[in-house]
Design an enzyme around this catalytic site. Structure first.
Site, PDB file in Angstrom:
ATOM      1  N   TRP A 195      38.531  36.365  48.633  1.00  0.00           N
ATOM      2  CA  TRP A 195      38.945  36.592  47.039  1.00  0.00           C
ATOM      3  C   TRP A 195      37.894  36.515  45.914  1.00  0.00           C
ATOM      4  CZ3 TRP A 195      38.925  33.784  42.483  1.00  0.00           C
ATOM      5  CH2 TRP A 195      39.728  34.529  41.509  1.00  0.00           C
ATOM      6  N   HIS A 196      36.850  35.521  46.235  1.00  0.00           N
ATOM      7  CA  HIS A 196      35.785  35.485  45.324  1.00  0.00           C
ATOM      8  C   HIS A 196      34.743  36.570  45.189  1.00  0.00           C
ATOM      9  CE1 HIS A 196      37.468  31.456  45.176  1.00  0.00           C
ATOM     10  NE2 HIS A 196      36.807  31.068  43.731  1.00  0.00           N
ATOM     11  N   GLY A 197      34.652  37.157  46.208  1.00  0.00           N
ATOM     12  CA  GLY A 197      33.870  38.360  46.150  1.00  0.00           C
ATOM     13  C   GLY A 197      33.503  39.201  47.279  1.00  0.00           C
ATOM     14  N   PHE A 206      35.201  38.502  39.688  1.00  0.00           N
ATOM     15  CA  PHE A 206      36.163  38.432  40.810  1.00  0.00           C
ATOM     16  C   PHE A 206      37.562  38.502  40.667  1.00  0.00           C
ATOM     17  CE2 PHE A 206      33.526  34.020  40.928  1.00  0.00           C
ATOM     18  CZ  PHE A 206      32.668  34.672  41.824  1.00  0.00           C
ATOM     19  N   SER A 225      40.299  32.868  50.649  1.00  0.00           N
ATOM     20  CA  SER A 225      39.942  32.624  49.339  1.00  0.00           C
ATOM     21  C   SER A 225      38.418  32.804  49.149  1.00  0.00           C
ATOM     22  CB  SER A 225      40.245  31.104  49.378  1.00  0.00           C
ATOM     23  OG  SER A 225      39.469  30.298  48.152  1.00  0.00           O
TER      24      SER A 225
END
Lengths: 468, 305
Positions: A324-326, A468, A321
């Site tokens: 996924w954000h960056g 993102f 997760s």
């Protein structure tokens, strides 16, 4: 196209008027599809091809998965869809990050070789529409939904403009059937409710996120020039900046869809009132948390395994997760920290406890501090900066060097947010937040617009979650 | 549909009323605040009657002490420098507001490369919006910035850029220790660490900035004002061609240019600076004495001629 741009304020009413004037659902869907692509192409026209590619892949694989009777073939088509979509995501979002990390590692080992970089812009919202499209294929594979036979309807599901670039990441079983519903009518109450949501979203974005962002950017982009107190204040401000930015976008998206008659899922549920980090994740970016739960955490075994494996599943889910954000180690560290805290909460058994009174207040405080602290990792430009800030907080307490006028504007806007959410949290906001009087309801909207005109940061050109 | 139209009409009508009432309230606030910007802008637009006016960005605001200059040249001086007004458009707006009621003898513009080079930036135009609708020449810049209609339609929006600062200025007096517009900068905790060598990374000349700079010069000529350009000290070493665009512009317009940056003033004194671009109070006073001396010579020389 940005929600907080003049272009969108012209685009959206035109889309709504034409949408309601069109006679059939079919025409309306085709029009919304064209409007959605126009919305996206306003940013970088060529990258609409990526959405189209993802749409074609998942549409085709969805139909092939459904038509296959052989389980092995079904799995092959599903894997094809996943590999192709994730490859596009990897190429545009993670290639340079992995390449740079390998280069750094080789340099540390004394090998002077550089992984060639890829000089491309990160397509706006790629993680959002890729996950939505992947979710659809998995749902078809699992038999949760039927494959969509109409390509244009499916293309609209992937590219529906309100939630295209920053979510909520919708599930096919919720959104797809809505494109087949009978014509959405001009329902007065629904439209006004949608407009009110959009307005509150604009308040969160322009008066909270972008206002807090002024101080946050100043400190986090020049960490050497500030000391501990400034770090603490801006870490708290960032906590609200990211909430205002993302929840604001989600509310505008949900409200815009509602005006046209579509029901998108709730994405934020007053997350900063959580009393555990576990509860925080049930209230923060709900569409992503549930996506990871359905498509990663549960397939890994969820909590129906041994304790160690359960912790491992949790940790891996949050690590991914974070990624996924960056594409930066700061995001990985942020995800890892949340994963660790969740494992600790599970281990000590507070994850399912209900708190009340003083105990609730203490747990709320602890959770808020942990979440704030984790946001430092999320916002810092590098791990080195994050370490400087964290060390500074504990060692360099001094006078904050922030603009008091801007801080005052932050406090005014945050006070409004606090009162509204506190009332909502306790279910007591009825009369104040949704007055029964027609006159008061409308006056409230006009006052909020006036507040935005006076205190909103109207020159900002970005939503944080776009990256993102 | 009818209900929806009534609702939209009612919201717009009430917003219009709130906007106009709010505009009146904010007008009062912006004229009575004691933040740094509000009193300065009011002075420029309404009260200024000094012989010498200093204009520019924060570098002007923090570098020139009017009382020192005034004592030396024997004329009244006001420092109109405003933080972050990093473009010639802001200076042009201020000039027009000033000329609407007063003609000074001398204007000193603390200039920078960015007044002529790099793309046009209107990001601080909003600072001057509280004075929108008063001066057509100033309003023309708002039109150029694409903000004209926004300010025309909403009175509240005119106060957006400085609203928090104006409101806080009602209770906190940040202007109390000013010296004719000069705001002394307290001794900083840190100073610049090293003398950076700025290489000649010349940005392209911007035709719009050039046009407005020329208009600025022309307006001064029209009113018989002596315009002097100055570049106050910076803590960086530069190539001889670094300010070539400014030098060339000054030469074309036959303007005196005092360049203290190329001269290397205070380069041996990092503790004189707050950062690369700003002196703090003590060194600003030393600089002001030197500047006043140079200005006195220039004015005496022109008087003799």
């Amino acid at each position: 196209m940005l929600f907080n741009s003049l272009t969108f304020l012209i685009f959206f009413p035109i889309v709504c008027i034409v949408y309601f004037l069109l006679p059939t659902t079919r025409y309306r869907n085709l029009f919304l599809l064209a409007a959605s692509y126009y919305f996206y192409m306003n940013w970088e026209p060529a990258y609409a091809l990526l959405i189209l590619t993802s749409t074609i892949i998942t549409y085709g694989c969805g139909i092939l998965v459904e038509k296959s009777t052989d389980k092995k073939r079904k799995r092959t088509f599903l894997t094809t869809s996943l590999v192709l979509n994730l490859s596009i995501l990897f190429l545009f979002k993670y290639y340079n990050f992995i390449g740079d990390s390998i280069t750094d590692m080789l340099h540390t080992c004394g090998i002077a070789w550089q992984v060639p970089g890829l000089h491309v812009l990160l397509p706006v919202g790629i993680s959002f529409y890729t996950f939505q499209a992947i979710g659809y294929t998995i749902d078809v594979y699992r038999g949760t939904i039927r494959a969509e036979s109409d390509f244009f309807t499916y293309a609209l599901f992937v590219s529906f403009f309100p939630q295209l670039v920053a979510g909520p990441i919708e599930r096919a079983k919720n959104l797809l059937p809505q494109f087949h519903e009978e014509q959405h009518t001009l329902d007065y109450d629904r439209i006004m409710a949608g407009l009110r949501m959009m307005l509150w979203g604009y308040f969160l974005k322009l008066c909270i996120a972008d206002r807090c962002g002024i101080d946050v950017d100043m400190v986090f982009n020049n960490v050497d020039k500030y000391t501990g107190t400034s770090y603490i204040i801006t870490a708290i401000l960032f906590t609200f900046q990211i909430y205002g930015d993302f929840a604001g976008y989600s509310l505008i998206a949900i409200g815009a869809a509602k005006v046209m008659g579509f029901r998108l899922m709730e994405n934020f549920h007053r997350p900063y009132f959580s009393t555990t980090v576990g509860e925080f994740w049930k209230r923060w970016h709900i569409s992503l948390s549930t996506w990871f739960m359905d498509y990663l955490y549960i397939p890994l075994g969820g909590n129906r395994v041994g304790a160690l494996r359960h912790y491992f599943n949790l940790f891996v889910t949050f690590l991914i997760s974070g990624l996924w954000h960056g594409a930066n180690w700061t995001f990985v560290a942020w995800g890892a920290l949340h994963g660790i805290v969740l494992c600790v909460e599970k281990a000590i058994g507070i994850s399912k406890k209900q708190f009340s009174g003083i105990s609730k207040l203490i747990h709320w405080g602890i959770t808020f501090i942990i979440v704030c602290f984790a946001w430092i990792l999320f916002r810092a430009n590098s791990i080195d900066d994050a370490v400087t800030i964290i060390c500074g907080i504990f060692t360099q307490i001094g006078r904050p060097r922030l603009d008091p006028a801007n801080l005052m504007a932050d406090i005014i806007a945050l006070s409004i947010l606090f009162v509204v959410e506190l009332l909502q949290e306790h279910g007591k906001g009825g009369m104040l937040l949704h007055p029964s009087s027609w006159f008061a309801r409308h006056l409230q909207m006009a006052l909020l617009i006036a507040f935005i005109l006076l205190f909103g940061v109207l020159g900002s050109d970005q939503f944080i979650y776009f990256q993102f | 549909m009818k209900r929806l139209l009534i609702s939209i009409f009612f919201i717009i009508a009430s917003l219009w009323c709130i906007d106009r009432l709010g505009g009146v309230a904010m007008h009062y606030v912006s004229r009575n605040t004691h933040d740094i910007f509000g009193p300065k802008m009011k002075h420029i637009a309404v009260d200024a009657d000094e012989d010498i006016i200093l204009m520019g960005t924060s570098r002007c605001n923090m570098h020139y002490v009017p009382s020192i200059i005034s004592d030396s040249v024997g004329q009244t001086v006001y420092n109109c420098g405003i933080d972050a007004t990093k473009d010639i458009f802001s200076h042009y707006i201020m000039l027009n507001h000033l000329l609407s009621h007063h003609t000074p003898k001398v204007i000193i513009l603390d200039t920078r490369n960015e007044d002529l080079l790099g793309s046009s930036d209107f990001s601080t135009i909003g600072f001057f919006a509280p004075y929108f609708g008063i001066n057509s020449s100033s309003d023309s810049v708002m039109r150029e910035a694409g903000k004209y209609w926004a300010y025309k339609v909403s009175h509240l929006y005119r106060y957006n850029a400085k609203a928090p600062s104006n409101i806080l200025g009602l209770v906190v007096d940040s202007y109390a220790n000013n010296d004719n517009g000069y705001i002394p900068l307290a001794r900083p905790q840190d100073h610049p660490q090293e003398l950076i060598h700025k290489t000649d990374t010349m940005l392209p000349l911007d035709s719009l900035k050039y046009d407005y700079y020329q208009r600025f010069v022309n307006r001064c000529h029209e009113h018989g004002i002596r315009l002097i350009l100055a570049i106050s000290p910076c803590y960086s070493i530069i190539d001889s061609s670094y300010y070539s665009a400014v030098y060339s512009f000054a030469k074309q317009n036959n303007l005196q240019l005092l360049d203290y940056h190329s001269e290397g003033l205070f380069h041996d004194c990092p503790q004189c600076f707050k950062d690369d671009h700003h002196l703090w109070d003590s060194s600003a006073r030393v600089f002001s004495e030197q500047f006043a001396h140079d200005l006195k010579q220039i004015l005496a020389h022109s008087a003799n001629n």
